[in-house]
Scaffold this motif. Structure first.
Motif, PDB file in Angstrom:
ATOM      1  N   LEU A  34       0.856  -1.187   0.000  1.00 27.71           N
ATOM      2  CA  LEU A  34       0.000   0.000   0.000  1.00 27.71           C
ATOM      3  C   LEU A  34       0.885   1.229   0.000  1.00 27.71           C
ATOM      4  O   LEU A  34       1.839   1.315   0.784  1.00 27.71           O
ATOM      5  CB  LEU A  34      -0.899   0.009   1.242  1.00 27.71           C
ATOM      6  N   VAL A  35       0.590   2.172  -0.884  1.00 26.71           N
ATOM      7  CA  VAL A  35       1.350   3.424  -0.967  1.00 26.71           C
ATOM      8  C   VAL A  35       0.397   4.585  -0.736  1.00 26.71           C
ATOM      9  O   VAL A  35      -0.664   4.666  -1.361  1.00 26.71           O
ATOM     10  CB  VAL A  35       2.024   3.582  -2.357  1.00 26.71           C
ATOM     11  N   GLN A  36       0.754   5.475   0.176  1.00 28.26           N
ATOM     12  CA  GLN A  36      -0.035   6.685   0.413  1.00 28.26           C
ATOM     13  C   GLN A  36       0.826   7.914   0.137  1.00 28.26           C
ATOM     14  O   GLN A  36       2.002   7.957   0.519  1.00 28.26           O
ATOM     15  CB  GLN A  36      -0.535   6.767   1.852  1.00 28.26           C
ATOM     16  N   VAL A  37       0.217   8.904  -0.530  1.00 30.23           N
ATOM     17  CA  VAL A  37       0.865  10.196  -0.698  1.00 30.23           C
ATOM     18  C   VAL A  37      -0.140  11.271  -0.289  1.00 30.23           C
ATOM     19  O   VAL A  37      -1.354  11.074  -0.420  1.00 30.23           O
ATOM     20  CB  VAL A  37       1.351  10.402  -2.157  1.00 30.23           C
ATOM     21  N   ALA A  38       0.350  12.394   0.233  1.00 29.47           N
ATOM     22  CA  ALA A  38      -0.542  13.469   0.682  1.00 29.47           C
ATOM     23  C   ALA A  38      -0.023  14.815   0.202  1.00 29.47           C
ATOM     24  O   ALA A  38       1.192  15.015   0.046  1.00 29.47           O
ATOM     25  CB  ALA A  38      -0.651  13.471   2.208  1.00 29.47           C
ATOM     26  N   TYR A  39      -0.969  15.744  -0.039  1.00 26.39           N
ATOM     27  CA  TYR A  39      -0.628  17.057  -0.599  1.00 26.39           C
ATOM     28  C   TYR A  39      -1.352  18.182   0.136  1.00 26.39           C
ATOM     29  O   TYR A  39      -2.390  17.969   0.771  1.00 26.39           O
ATOM     30  CB  TYR A  39      -1.034  17.136  -2.073  1.00 26.39           C
ATOM     31  N   ALA A  40      -0.797  19.371  -0.019  1.00 27.72           N
ATOM     32  CA  ALA A  40      -1.476  20.613   0.358  1.00 27.72           C
ATOM     33  C   ALA A  40      -1.804  21.350  -0.938  1.00 27.72           C
ATOM     34  O   ALA A  40      -0.996  21.365  -1.871  1.00 27.72           O
ATOM     35  CB  ALA A  40      -0.581  21.473   1.242  1.00 27.72           C
ATOM     36  N   ILE A  41      -2.971  21.975  -1.003  1.00 21.67           N
ATOM     37  CA  ILE A  41      -3.386  22.656  -2.228  1.00 21.67           C
ATOM     38  C   ILE A  41      -2.394  23.755  -2.600  1.00 21.67           C
ATOM     39  O   ILE A  41      -1.934  24.525  -1.747  1.00 21.67           O
ATOM     40  CB  ILE A  41      -4.818  23.229  -2.093  1.00 21.67           C
ATOM     41  N   GLY A  42      -2.046  23.781  -3.877  1.00 24.49           N
ATOM     42  CA  GLY A  42      -1.138  24.801  -4.383  1.00 24.49           C
ATOM     43  C   GLY A  42       0.334  24.505  -4.201  1.00 24.49           C
ATOM     44  O   GLY A  42       1.182  25.212  -4.738  1.00 24.49           O
ATOM     45  N   LYS A  43       0.665  23.443  -3.470  1.00 23.91           N
ATOM     46  CA  LYS A  43       2.068  23.090  -3.222  1.00 23.91           C
ATOM     47  C   LYS A  43       2.466  21.898  -4.085  1.00 23.91           C
ATOM     48  O   LYS A  43       1.700  20.948  -4.249  1.00 23.91           O
ATOM     49  CB  LYS A  43       2.294  22.756  -1.746  1.00 23.91           C
ATOM     50  N   ALA A  44       3.672  21.935  -4.621  1.00 21.32           N
ATOM     51  CA  ALA A  44       4.133  20.870  -5.511  1.00 21.32           C
ATOM     52  C   ALA A  44       4.650  19.648  -4.755  1.00 21.32           C
ATOM     53  O   ALA A  44       4.323  18.510  -5.102  1.00 21.32           O
ATOM     54  CB  ALA A  44       5.219  21.405  -6.439  1.00 21.32           C
ATOM     55  N   GLU A  45       5.452  19.869  -3.750  1.00 22.80           N
ATOM     56  CA  GLU A  45       6.038  18.747  -3.023  1.00 22.80           C
ATOM     57  C   GLU A  45       4.998  18.082  -2.123  1.00 22.80           C
ATOM     58  O   GLU A  45       4.263  18.751  -1.403  1.00 22.80           O
ATOM     59  CB  GLU A  45       7.210  19.217  -2.162  1.00 22.80           C
ATOM     60  N   PRO A  46       4.912  16.759  -2.130  1.00 19.72           N
ATOM     61  CA  PRO A  46       4.004  16.062  -1.210  1.00 19.72           C
ATOM     62  C   PRO A  46       4.360  16.375   0.236  1.00 19.72           C
ATOM     63  O   PRO A  46       5.534  16.612   0.553  1.00 19.72           O
ATOM     64  CB  PRO A  46       4.241  14.583  -1.525  1.00 19.72           C
ATOM     65  N   VAL A  47       3.363  16.371   1.084  1.00 21.71           N
ATOM     66  CA  VAL A  47       3.639  16.593   2.509  1.00 21.71           C
ATOM     67  C   VAL A  47       3.920  15.284   3.223  1.00 21.71           C
ATOM     68  O   VAL A  47       4.348  15.286   4.381  1.00 21.71           O
ATOM     69  CB  VAL A  47       2.463  17.325   3.204  1.00 21.71           C
ATOM     70  N   GLY A  48       3.686  14.154   2.550  1.00 19.58           N
ATOM     71  CA  GLY A  48       3.977  12.874   3.183  1.00 19.58           C
ATOM     72  C   GLY A  48       3.920  11.715   2.211  1.00 19.58           C
ATOM     73  O   GLY A  48       3.142  11.733   1.256  1.00 19.58           O
ATOM     74  N   LEU A  49       4.761  10.707   2.440  1.00 16.92           N
ATOM     75  CA  LEU A  49       4.743   9.461   1.684  1.00 16.92           C
ATOM     76  C   LEU A  49       4.826   8.316   2.681  1.00 16.92           C
ATOM     77  O   LEU A  49       5.668   8.322   3.585  1.00 16.92           O
ATOM     78  CB  LEU A  49       5.916   9.385   0.705  1.00 16.92           C
ATOM     79  N   TYR A  50       3.938   7.332   2.527  1.00 17.80           N
ATOM     80  CA  TYR A  50       3.853   6.209   3.469  1.00 17.80           C
ATOM     81  C   TYR A  50       3.732   4.912   2.690  1.00 17.80           C
ATOM     82  O   TYR A  50       3.023   4.843   1.684  1.00 17.80           O
ATOM     83  CB  TYR A  50       2.633   6.403   4.366  1.00 17.80           C
ATOM     84  N   ILE A  51       4.429   3.879   3.157  1.00 17.23           N
ATOM     85  CA  ILE A  51       4.343   2.564   2.519  1.00 17.23           C
ATOM     86  C   ILE A  51       4.113   1.495   3.583  1.00 17.23           C
ATOM     87  O   ILE A  51       4.740   1.503   4.651  1.00 17.23           O
ATOM     88  CB  ILE A  51       5.616   2.254   1.707  1.00 17.23           C
ATOM     89  N   ASN A  52       3.201   0.569   3.277  1.00 15.35           N
ATOM     90  CA  ASN A  52       2.895  -0.548   4.170  1.00 15.35           C
ATOM     91  C   ASN A  52       2.982  -1.832   3.357  1.00 15.35           C
ATOM     92  O   ASN A  52       2.252  -1.998   2.376  1.00 15.35           O
ATOM     93  CB  ASN A  52       1.491  -0.383   4.758  1.00 15.35           C
ATOM     94  N   THR A  53       3.862  -2.738   3.749  1.00 15.99           N
ATOM     95  CA  THR A  53       4.000  -4.021   3.053  1.00 15.99           C
ATOM     96  C   THR A  53       3.250  -5.142   3.774  1.00 15.99           C
ATOM     97  O   THR A  53       3.343  -6.305   3.364  1.00 15.99           O
ATOM     98  CB  THR A  53       5.479  -4.419   2.924  1.00 15.99           C
ATOM     99  N   TYR A  54       2.529  -4.815   4.819  1.00 12.10           N
ATOM    100  CA  TYR A  54       1.727  -5.801   5.568  1.00 12.10           C
ATOM    101  C   TYR A  54       2.574  -6.984   6.050  1.00 12.10           C
ATOM    102  O   TYR A  54       2.074  -8.110   6.169  1.00 12.10           O
ATOM    103  CB  TYR A  54       0.568  -6.321   4.703  1.00 12.10           C
ATOM    104  N   GLY A  55       3.847  -6.735   6.305  1.00 16.39           N
ATOM    105  CA  GLY A  55       4.723  -7.806   6.782  1.00 16.39           C
ATOM    106  C   GLY A  55       5.131  -8.794   5.705  1.00 16.39           C
ATOM    107  O   GLY A  55       5.667  -9.871   6.018  1.00 16.39           O
ATOM    108  N   THR A  56       4.924  -8.441   4.420  1.00 16.20           N
ATOM    109  CA  THR A  56       5.248  -9.371   3.327  1.00 16.20           C
ATOM    110  C   THR A  56       6.525  -8.987   2.575  1.00 16.20           C
ATOM    111  O   THR A  56       6.791  -9.528   1.501  1.00 16.20           O
ATOM    112  CB  THR A  56       4.090  -9.453   2.318  1.00 16.20           C
ATOM    113  N   ALA A  57       7.295  -8.050   3.102  1.00 19.27           N
ATOM    114  CA  ALA A  57       8.507  -7.583   2.413  1.00 19.27           C
ATOM    115  C   ALA A  57       9.493  -8.725   2.186  1.00 19.27           C
ATOM    116  O   ALA A  57       9.700  -9.576   3.054  1.00 19.27           O
ATOM    117  CB  ALA A  57       9.160  -6.462   3.202  1.00 19.27           C
ATOM    118  N   LYS A  58      10.096  -8.726   0.989  1.00 17.96           N
ATOM    119  CA  LYS A  58      11.098  -9.735   0.638  1.00 17.96           C
ATOM    120  C   LYS A  58      12.514  -9.163   0.716  1.00 17.96           C
ATOM    121  O   LYS A  58      13.476  -9.840   0.350  1.00 17.96           O
ATOM    122  CB  LYS A  58      10.833 -10.232  -0.792  1.00 17.96           C
TER     123      LYS A  58
END
Length: 416
Positions: free
Chosen positions: A309-333
């Motif tokens: 699962l990948v999440q990204v978040a933004y503020a209106i009018g701003k180019a750079e994301p305010v956050g990036l989150y990744i969840n592999t649910y414990g399945t990372a290789k």
């Protein structure tokens, strides 16, 4: 412990999907003439009426009446007895100019500095349980309705079918998240009032589905998954409430953006709440959701994890994301935390809105095909679209489904 999971889909004739298809047809028609257009188009459909509203900033001109009627006719609402049909429905437009306050936050001199069209968070998800990295429950739900629409439009079998329908599939999964068996298949389909009483109707539709539709779905699945459809213990629930003659926008009003879970991952992963159809790519509700799916799919395909699962978040009018989150649910290789994976992803994928749009080619009129049977898990291809002068041009579709970053990811994560 094994567990059950369910996803649903709705047909192109479902009222909400009718609205989605009209909104995206408007968007495409405008982008075909002016790729810099800003569009937020909403549609409402009910008995004998279509209302199209929203905000647009564009140099394009479209024949809205002709466009809307063509969409409705293509879906199959072309008989007066439906009480919603392409020839006779009323069409009201309340489209107006986009707010300059919003536009000033988006438009910039360079692609790199383009701001997000709104605040919010967007999610992308992928799993290796199917070949296209989508949840099997949703894939089966979409396939059932795609094949049923094909049968309806062919006019050769199941001639009693009408455009409005829904499907739902429940699977049992192992405790390691592998599909084990199909528990139930629910199909509710609109039909002509000519096939007997409720019991006769249910029996006939179930028999026809097993004879004409299920074999077509089987052919689209790899052998180990198609075998599930042979299970005699599958519970089929056909039109559980009885007959379904009154349907479509006459049976229920439809609105753009009400089927966001059908449009995405069928309840797997997560959803930020923003709808897609009718929105130009400056709206990160759409473009960033496509970008995060692209990231998640390529990560899983590269072998970083079984599901992501990948999440990204933004503020209106701003180019750079305010956050990036990744969840592999414990399945990372890979021997990394999810935070460490996220840090590498940030270096591989630029998530500024202007660069997402450029990377995925989202200023093109490619969105109408997304408005039915899901925005994800689709096959990339090409579509030919004519502009206002009748000149045709080919555009790439479903670019966010390409596995074009697998090699880069493998190199970055030192995977073979």
């Amino acid at each position: 412990m094994p567990y059950l999971f369910t996803s649903e889909s709705v047909s192109e004739g479902h009222p909400d999907k009718v609205a989605d298809q009209i909104s995206d047809a408007v968007l495409d028609a405008i982008l075909a003439q002016d790729s810099e257009s800003k569009v937020a188009c909403e549609t409402f459909v009910t008995t004998g009426l279509v209302v199209v509203g929203g905000e647009i900033h564009s140099s394009a001109y479209i024949n809205l009446d002709k466009l809307v009627r063509q969409v409705i006719d293509d879906i199959g609402y072309n008989r007066s007895e439906y009480q919603f049909d392409a020839k006779s429905c009323g069409i009201i437009s309340t489209l107006h100019e986009q707010s300059s306050d919003i536009r000033q936050g988006v438009e910039r001199e360079s692609v790199e500095s383009q701001g997000a069209g709104d605040q919010g968070m967007m999610f992308g998800y992928a799993t290796n349980e199917t070949e296209n990295y989508m949840p099997l429950t949703l894939e089966l739900s979409h396939m059932i309705l795609e094949e049923m629409a094909a049968l309806r439009k062919s006019g050769k079998v199941m001639k009693y079918l009408r455009p409005d329908s829904k499907s739902q599939v429940t699977l049992e999964y192992t405790d390691t998240h592998q599909p084990l068996r199909i528990v139930s298949i629910v199909v509710s389909t609109q039909h002509d009032d000519t096939i007997g009483d409720e019991k006769q109707m249910q029996t006939r539709i179930e028999k026809d589905l097993k004879k004409h539709l299920i074999p077509k779905v089987k052919k689209r699945l790899p052998k180990h998954l198609s075998a599930m459809l042979m299970d005699k213990n599958i519970q089929y629930l056909i039109n559980p409430t009885g007959k379904f003659v009154i349907g479509g926008p006459h049976g229920d009003t439809g609105l753009t953006g009400r089927k966001i879970i059908v449009d995405t991952y069928g309840g797997k992963g997560a959803h930020g709440g923003g709808a897609f159809s009718g929105k130009d790519p400056s709206k990160v509700d759409r473009s960033a959701a496509y970008a995060t799916r692209h990231i998640a799919k390529n990560l899983v395909a590269a072998g970083v994890a079984d599901q992501i699962l990948v999440q990204v978040a933004y503020a209106i009018g701003k180019a750079e994301p305010v956050g990036l989150y990744i969840n592999t649910y414990g399945t990372a290789k890979v021997e990394m935390s999810d935070q460490e994976i996220s840090a590498k992803v940030e270096k591989l994928f630029d998530l500024r809105p202007g660069l997402i749009i450029k990377r995925l080619g989202l200023k093109s009129p490619i969105f109408s095909p997304t408005a039915k049977y899901g925005h994800f898990g689709r096959q990339p291809g090409k579509i030919e679209v004519a502009n206002s002068k009748g000149r045709k041009k080919k555009y790439e579709t479903f670019t966010w489904e390409k596995l074009d970053y697998v090699k880069k990811i493998k190199t970055a994560f030192k995977l073979k």
